[in-house]
Design a protein around this motif. Structure first.
Motif, mmCIF file in Angstrom:
data_model
loop_
_atom_site.group_PDB
_atom_site.id
_atom_site.type_symbol
_atom_site.label_atom_id
_atom_site.label_comp_id
_atom_site.label_asym_id
_atom_site.label_seq_id
_atom_site.Cartn_x
_atom_site.Cartn_y
_atom_site.Cartn_z
ATOM 1 N N LEU A 1 0.823 -1.208 0.000
ATOM 2 C CA LEU A 1 0.000 0.000 0.000
ATOM 3 C C LEU A 1 0.860 1.262 0.000
ATOM 4 O O LEU A 1 0.506 2.260 -0.641
ATOM 5 N N GLN B 1 1.777 2.086 -3.446
ATOM 6 C CA GLN B 1 0.651 2.650 -4.196
ATOM 7 C C GLN B 1 0.452 4.130 -3.884
ATOM 8 O O GLN B 1 0.199 4.939 -4.794
ATOM 9 N N PHE B 2 0.550 4.479 -2.604
ATOM 10 C CA PHE B 2 0.409 5.888 -2.242
ATOM 11 C C PHE B 2 1.545 6.719 -2.841
ATOM 12 O O PHE B 2 1.310 7.822 -3.360
ATOM 13 N N VAL C 1 -3.494 5.454 -5.638
ATOM 14 C CA VAL C 1 -4.667 5.399 -4.772
ATOM 15 C C VAL C 1 -5.568 6.579 -5.125
ATOM 16 O O VAL C 1 -5.121 7.734 -5.121
ATOM 17 N N LYS D 1 -8.578 9.057 -4.257
ATOM 18 C CA LYS D 1 -9.248 9.574 -3.069
ATOM 19 C C LYS D 1 -10.224 10.675 -3.467
ATOM 20 O O LYS D 1 -9.913 11.516 -4.310
ATOM 21 N N LEU E 1 -12.400 5.859 -1.423
ATOM 22 C CA LEU E 1 -11.015 5.393 -1.421
ATOM 23 C C LEU E 1 -10.937 4.164 -2.322
ATOM 24 O O LEU E 1 -11.722 3.222 -2.166
ATOM 25 N N GLU E 2 -10.019 4.179 -3.277
ATOM 26 C CA GLU E 2 -9.875 3.065 -4.213
ATOM 27 C C GLU E 2 -8.405 2.721 -4.376
ATOM 28 O O GLU E 2 -7.560 3.607 -4.569
ATOM 29 N N PHE E 3 -8.085 1.422 -4.296
ATOM 30 C CA PHE E 3 -6.696 0.985 -4.419
ATOM 31 C C PHE E 3 -6.675 -0.482 -4.830
ATOM 32 O O PHE E 3 -7.716 -1.153 -4.878
ATOM 33 N N ARG F 1 -8.732 -4.162 -7.992
ATOM 34 C CA ARG F 1 -9.082 -2.835 -7.495
ATOM 35 C C ARG F 1 -10.283 -2.952 -6.561
ATOM 36 O O ARG F 1 -11.269 -3.633 -6.880
ATOM 37 N N GLN G 1 -12.913 -0.628 -3.929
ATOM 38 C CA GLN G 1 -13.382 0.736 -3.717
ATOM 39 C C GLN G 1 -14.299 0.779 -2.511
ATOM 40 O O GLN G 1 -15.124 -0.124 -2.309
#
Length: 233
Positions: A97, A100-101, A106, A108, A214-216, A224, A226
């Motif tokens: 994670l 990803q950030f 990610v 938002k 929030l999606e990742f 994916r 969400q």
């Protein structure tokens, strides 16, 4: 007195001068739990991680550690901001994670209610942001700051209240970015005690800013995922 002792005294004085935050009595709502992470709805006026003062230990992470020892934050919401946080439950998920950030993968979405009538239906705010060394913990817009980008879209306008409800899509994640960018747009967020004029601050009993989507990519499956949490205002 030795140099180390002098430093310890200075550190203690600095800690003593820190603001003691009021207790948050609202519960932390867990929206999803699986083998890799939990997604929570953080209430307004609860820290994401422990504060510097020993009096400010109550936070999302400390509450989660009661049932999930060893969890660590991968991102944060401001004390006054409510909404979605994902908290990884193990080191591989934390690393996945975090990447990803850092790569801005990610997605938002925030909901905000701002003062005034925002004319454009949508737009982009690009104003660099830096820490405000003279007014910690505030930040400021300045030419020497780091690049900061926020997209926005008007959801609703209220002529009688002279307010606009916005969907905010931060491309970057600078400290206090959404509050500063809304003010730079000429429309500070209601209830903002850092950057709004007093009359705007008093228009709400909390900061009207909420992390609503929030999606990742799932750290294990790669799919994916969400999450949605409607704003409580």
């Amino acid at each position: 007195m030795t140099r180390s002792t002098n430093q310890e005294v200075a550190n203690q004085k600095a800690t003593d001068q820190l603001t003691v935050l009021p207790t948050c009595h609202e519960p932390l709502e867990i929206l999803r739990q699986d083998e890799a992470f939990v997604v929570v709805n953080k209430p307004s006026r609860l820290l994401s991680v422990p504060g510097r003062s020993t009096w400010n230990r109550d936070c999302v992470i400390e509450r989660l550690r009661v049932d999930f020892p060893g969890v660590h934050a991968v991102h944060r919401l401001d004390f006054d901001t409510s909404g979605l946080l994902v908290v990884p439950l193990d080191k591989p998920s934390l690393s996945h994670l975090s990447r990803q950030f850092q790569a801005r993968q990610v997605r938002k979405t925030y909901i905000a209610v701002v003062h005034g009538w925002v004319e454009a239906e949508e737009g982009r705010i690009e104003e660099p942001i830096a820490p405000d060394a003279d007014n910690r913990p505030k930040s400021k817009i300045c030419a020497g700051g780091k690049p900061a980008v926020t997209d926005y879209r008007v959801l609703e306008r209220d002529a009688q209240a002279n307010t606009t409800r916005l969907a905010l899509y931060p491309v970057t994640g600078r400290s206090h970015q959404l509050r500063l960018h809304c003010r730079a747009l000429g429309h500070p967020i209601l209830g903002c005690d850092f950057y709004a004029p007093e009359v705007v601050r008093q228009m709400a009993d909390r900061l009207l800013l909420h992390a609503s989507e929030l999606e990742f990519a799932h750290p294990v499956s790669g799919d994916r995922v969400q999450f949605h949490c409607p704003a409580p205002f």
